[in-house]
Design a protein around this motif. Sequence first.
Motif, PDB file in Angstrom:
ATOM      1  N   THR A  61       0.829  -1.205   0.000  1.00 50.84           N
ATOM      2  CA  THR A  61       0.000   0.000   0.000  1.00 50.84           C
ATOM      3  C   THR A  61       0.861   1.251   0.000  1.00 50.84           C
ATOM      4  O   THR A  61       2.035   1.211   0.354  1.00 50.84           O
ATOM      5  N   ASN A  62       0.234   2.345  -0.401  1.00 49.98           N
ATOM      6  CA  ASN A  62       0.884   3.653  -0.400  1.00 49.98           C
ATOM      7  C   ASN A  62      -0.134   4.672   0.097  1.00 49.98           C
ATOM      8  O   ASN A  62      -1.298   4.644  -0.331  1.00 49.98           O
ATOM      9  N   SER A  63       0.299   5.581   0.959  1.00 51.25           N
ATOM     10  CA  SER A  63      -0.615   6.540   1.570  1.00 51.25           C
ATOM     11  C   SER A  63      -1.204   7.544   0.579  1.00 51.25           C
ATOM     12  O   SER A  63      -2.198   8.190   0.882  1.00 51.25           O
ATOM     13  N   THR A  64      -0.631   7.671  -0.595  1.00 49.00           N
ATOM     14  CA  THR A  64      -1.161   8.626  -1.577  1.00 49.00           C
ATOM     15  C   THR A  64      -2.075   7.970  -2.606  1.00 49.00           C
ATOM     16  O   THR A  64      -2.568   8.636  -3.509  1.00 49.00           O
ATOM     17  N   ASP A  65      -2.306   6.650  -2.482  1.00 51.67           N
ATOM     18  CA  ASP A  65      -3.102   5.915  -3.456  1.00 51.67           C
ATOM     19  C   ASP A  65      -3.848   4.805  -2.717  1.00 51.67           C
ATOM     20  O   ASP A  65      -3.243   4.062  -1.945  1.00 51.67           O
ATOM     21  N   ILE A 117      13.873  -4.651  -3.088  1.00 55.37           N
ATOM     22  CA  ILE A 117      12.444  -4.644  -2.815  1.00 55.37           C
ATOM     23  C   ILE A 117      11.791  -3.799  -3.900  1.00 55.37           C
ATOM     24  O   ILE A 117      12.132  -2.622  -4.056  1.00 55.37           O
ATOM     25  N   ALA A 118      10.868  -4.411  -4.650  1.00 56.04           N
ATOM     26  CA  ALA A 118      10.230  -3.734  -5.779  1.00 56.04           C
ATOM     27  C   ALA A 118       8.733  -3.587  -5.533  1.00 56.04           C
ATOM     28  O   ALA A 118       8.091  -4.505  -5.009  1.00 56.04           O
ATOM     29  N   PHE A 119       8.213  -2.448  -5.913  1.00 58.90           N
ATOM     30  CA  PHE A 119       6.793  -2.142  -5.766  1.00 58.90           C
ATOM     31  C   PHE A 119       6.173  -1.873  -7.125  1.00 58.90           C
ATOM     32  O   PHE A 119       6.873  -1.553  -8.077  1.00 58.90           O
ATOM     33  N   ALA A 120       4.859  -1.953  -7.209  1.00 62.40           N
ATOM     34  CA  ALA A 120       4.139  -1.670  -8.449  1.00 62.40           C
ATOM     35  C   ALA A 120       3.703  -0.206  -8.507  1.00 62.40           C
ATOM     36  O   ALA A 120       2.851   0.147  -9.310  1.00 62.40           O
ATOM     37  N   PHE A 121       4.280   0.625  -7.650  1.00 62.03           N
ATOM     38  CA  PHE A 121       3.974   2.057  -7.636  1.00 62.03           C
ATOM     39  C   PHE A 121       5.235   2.808  -7.206  1.00 62.03           C
ATOM     40  O   PHE A 121       6.181   2.208  -6.702  1.00 62.03           O
ATOM     41  N   ARG A 122       5.215   4.113  -7.382  1.00 58.68           N
ATOM     42  CA  ARG A 122       6.362   4.943  -7.007  1.00 58.68           C
ATOM     43  C   ARG A 122       6.489   5.013  -5.492  1.00 58.68           C
ATOM     44  O   ARG A 122       5.497   5.211  -4.798  1.00 58.68           O
ATOM     45  N   ILE A 123       7.710   4.867  -4.996  1.00 57.78           N
ATOM     46  CA  ILE A 123       7.955   4.876  -3.552  1.00 57.78           C
ATOM     47  C   ILE A 123       8.746   6.093  -3.106  1.00 57.78           C
ATOM     48  O   ILE A 123       8.952   6.297  -1.917  1.00 57.78           O
ATOM     49  N   GLY A 124       9.223   6.913  -4.037  1.00 58.94           N
ATOM     50  CA  GLY A 124      10.003   8.094  -3.698  1.00 58.94           C
ATOM     51  C   GLY A 124      11.250   8.180  -4.549  1.00 58.94           C
ATOM     52  O   GLY A 124      11.438   7.395  -5.473  1.00 58.94           O
ATOM     53  N   SER A 125      12.081   9.117  -4.227  1.00 58.84           N
ATOM     54  CA  SER A 125      13.342   9.270  -4.956  1.00 58.84           C
ATOM     55  C   SER A 125      14.502   9.022  -4.004  1.00 58.84           C
ATOM     56  O   SER A 125      14.319   8.976  -2.788  1.00 58.84           O
ATOM     57  N   ASP A 126      15.678   8.889  -4.561  1.00 54.83           N
ATOM     58  CA  ASP A 126      16.834   8.536  -3.744  1.00 54.83           C
ATOM     59  C   ASP A 126      17.158   9.594  -2.687  1.00 54.83           C
ATOM     60  O   ASP A 126      17.625   9.271  -1.615  1.00 54.83           O
ATOM     61  N   ARG A 127      16.898  10.830  -2.982  1.00 52.40           N
ATOM     62  CA  ARG A 127      17.285  11.910  -2.052  1.00 52.40           C
ATOM     63  C   ARG A 127      16.340  12.105  -0.886  1.00 52.40           C
ATOM     64  O   ARG A 127      16.698  12.759   0.084  1.00 52.40           O
ATOM     65  N   ASN A 128      15.110  11.609  -0.978  1.00 50.71           N
ATOM     66  CA  ASN A 128      14.160  11.922   0.097  1.00 50.71           C
ATOM     67  C   ASN A 128      13.381  10.694   0.584  1.00 50.71           C
ATOM     68  O   ASN A 128      12.245  10.823   0.981  1.00 50.71           O
ATOM     69  N   THR A 129      14.001   9.535   0.573  1.00 49.16           N
ATOM     70  CA  THR A 129      13.311   8.305   0.951  1.00 49.16           C
ATOM     71  C   THR A 129      14.083   7.586   2.049  1.00 49.16           C
ATOM     72  O   THR A 129      15.298   7.501   2.003  1.00 49.16           O
ATOM     73  N   SER A 130      13.335   7.051   3.010  1.00 49.79           N
ATOM     74  CA  SER A 130      13.937   6.350   4.141  1.00 49.79           C
ATOM     75  C   SER A 130      13.300   4.972   4.287  1.00 49.79           C
ATOM     76  O   SER A 130      12.074   4.847   4.336  1.00 49.79           O
ATOM     77  N   LEU A 131      14.147   3.948   4.366  1.00 54.12           N
ATOM     78  CA  LEU A 131      13.700   2.560   4.504  1.00 54.12           C
ATOM     79  C   LEU A 131      13.754   2.124   5.961  1.00 54.12           C
ATOM     80  O   LEU A 131      14.743   2.354   6.655  1.00 54.12           O
ATOM     81  N   GLY A 132      12.690   1.467   6.394  1.00 48.70           N
ATOM     82  CA  GLY A 132      12.649   0.846   7.706  1.00 48.70           C
ATOM     83  C   GLY A 132      12.042  -0.536   7.577  1.00 48.70           C
ATOM     84  O   GLY A 132      11.247  -0.787   6.667  1.00 48.70           O
ATOM     85  N   TYR A 133      12.428  -1.466   8.449  1.00 50.52           N
ATOM     86  CA  TYR A 133      11.862  -2.814   8.392  1.00 50.52           C
ATOM     87  C   TYR A 133      11.917  -3.454   9.766  1.00 50.52           C
ATOM     88  O   TYR A 133      12.642  -3.018  10.656  1.00 50.52           O
ATOM     89  N   ARG A 192       8.106 -13.433   9.190  1.00 48.34           N
ATOM     90  CA  ARG A 192       7.438 -12.251   8.629  1.00 48.34           C
ATOM     91  C   ARG A 192       8.399 -11.082   8.555  1.00 48.34           C
ATOM     92  O   ARG A 192       9.226 -10.883   9.441  1.00 48.34           O
ATOM     93  N   LEU A 193       8.257 -10.298   7.493  1.00 53.17           N
ATOM     94  CA  LEU A 193       9.026  -9.063   7.308  1.00 53.17           C
ATOM     95  C   LEU A 193       8.052  -7.951   6.988  1.00 53.17           C
ATOM     96  O   LEU A 193       7.269  -8.039   6.044  1.00 53.17           O
ATOM     97  N   TYR A 194       8.067  -6.891   7.802  1.00 54.36           N
ATOM     98  CA  TYR A 194       7.271  -5.699   7.535  1.00 54.36           C
ATOM     99  C   TYR A 194       8.224  -4.618   7.046  1.00 54.36           C
ATOM    100  O   TYR A 194       9.239  -4.331   7.693  1.00 54.36           O
ATOM    101  N   VAL A 195       7.915  -4.026   5.891  1.00 52.85           N
ATOM    102  CA  VAL A 195       8.742  -2.984   5.292  1.00 52.85           C
ATOM    103  C   VAL A 195       7.932  -1.695   5.253  1.00 52.85           C
ATOM    104  O   VAL A 195       6.763  -1.699   4.855  1.00 52.85           O
ATOM    105  N   ARG A 196       8.561  -0.587   5.641  1.00 53.97           N
ATOM    106  CA  ARG A 196       7.942   0.725   5.570  1.00 53.97           C
ATOM    107  C   ARG A 196       8.924   1.687   4.926  1.00 53.97           C
ATOM    108  O   ARG A 196      10.081   1.781   5.330  1.00 53.97           O
ATOM    109  N   ILE A 197       8.458   2.402   3.922  1.00 54.83           N
ATOM    110  CA  ILE A 197       9.292   3.382   3.228  1.00 54.83           C
ATOM    111  C   ILE A 197       8.589   4.729   3.333  1.00 54.83           C
ATOM    112  O   ILE A 197       7.429   4.869   2.930  1.00 54.83           O
ATOM    113  N   GLY A 246       4.808   9.797  -0.159  1.00 54.55           N
ATOM    114  CA  GLY A 246       4.071   9.295   0.987  1.00 54.55           C
ATOM    115  C   GLY A 246       4.735   8.114   1.668  1.00 54.55           C
ATOM    116  O   GLY A 246       5.951   7.931   1.596  1.00 54.55           O
ATOM    117  N   VAL A 247       3.926   7.319   2.319  1.00 61.91           N
ATOM    118  CA  VAL A 247       4.409   6.145   3.052  1.00 61.91           C
ATOM    119  C   VAL A 247       3.954   4.888   2.315  1.00 61.91           C
ATOM    120  O   VAL A 247       2.763   4.707   2.056  1.00 61.91           O
TER     121      VAL A 247
END
Length: 187
Positions: free
Chosen positions: A60-64, A85-101, A143-148, A154-155
């Motif tokens: 899921t993505n918070s903007t869609d 980790i690949a998504f079927a939607f945009r997750i952000g750009s390299d300069r403003n994205t933070s990965l947590g899991y 289980r693995l929970y990923v948050r970007i 968005g998230v």
Amino acid sequence: MRGSLRILLRVSAYGAVAILAGCVTDAGTSRSGSWLIDQRPDRITGTPVSGAFTRVWGATNSTDSAIRHASLQLTCFEKRPIAKIAFAFRIGSDRNTSLGYRFDDKPGRDAVESRVLFGNRVIVIEDAAALQQFIDDLRGSTRLYVRIRSLNAGVSSVEFNVAGAEPAIEAAYADCPLSPPPARRTT
């Protein structure tokens, strides 16, 4: 009329065979839990291209409001181990994205050293220390929970079933082993 029915039955039978053939694992691939382990030879070099991936519905993505697929892949790229980790939607750009899991009930990891690839739908962990931590946490987990988090996208979040990862890890990094963990000092 009879000839038409015979042709229709033949076409249906061939279609059923084609569909069932898609369910059979190709030679050079195997499964471990939800992981598909691929060790088929590269058609250019003839050497096995080791890798493992798992795919899930529920990203899921918070903007869609749509729910989509995501995948987790362990592999060697240019003789270096990575996790992708690949998504079927945009997750952000390299300069403003933070990965947590977080794996199971293990401590969560935030602001993980990673980068978003061109196209803004894929994030990779390729830093040796960050990847080693990720793989150490993956071992024995289910289980693995990923948050970007991203300023412009968005998230994004997804939860993977990662049970059975040990054979996937071993196969994926057979040609580019992970660095051994640092030796512990004994006093």
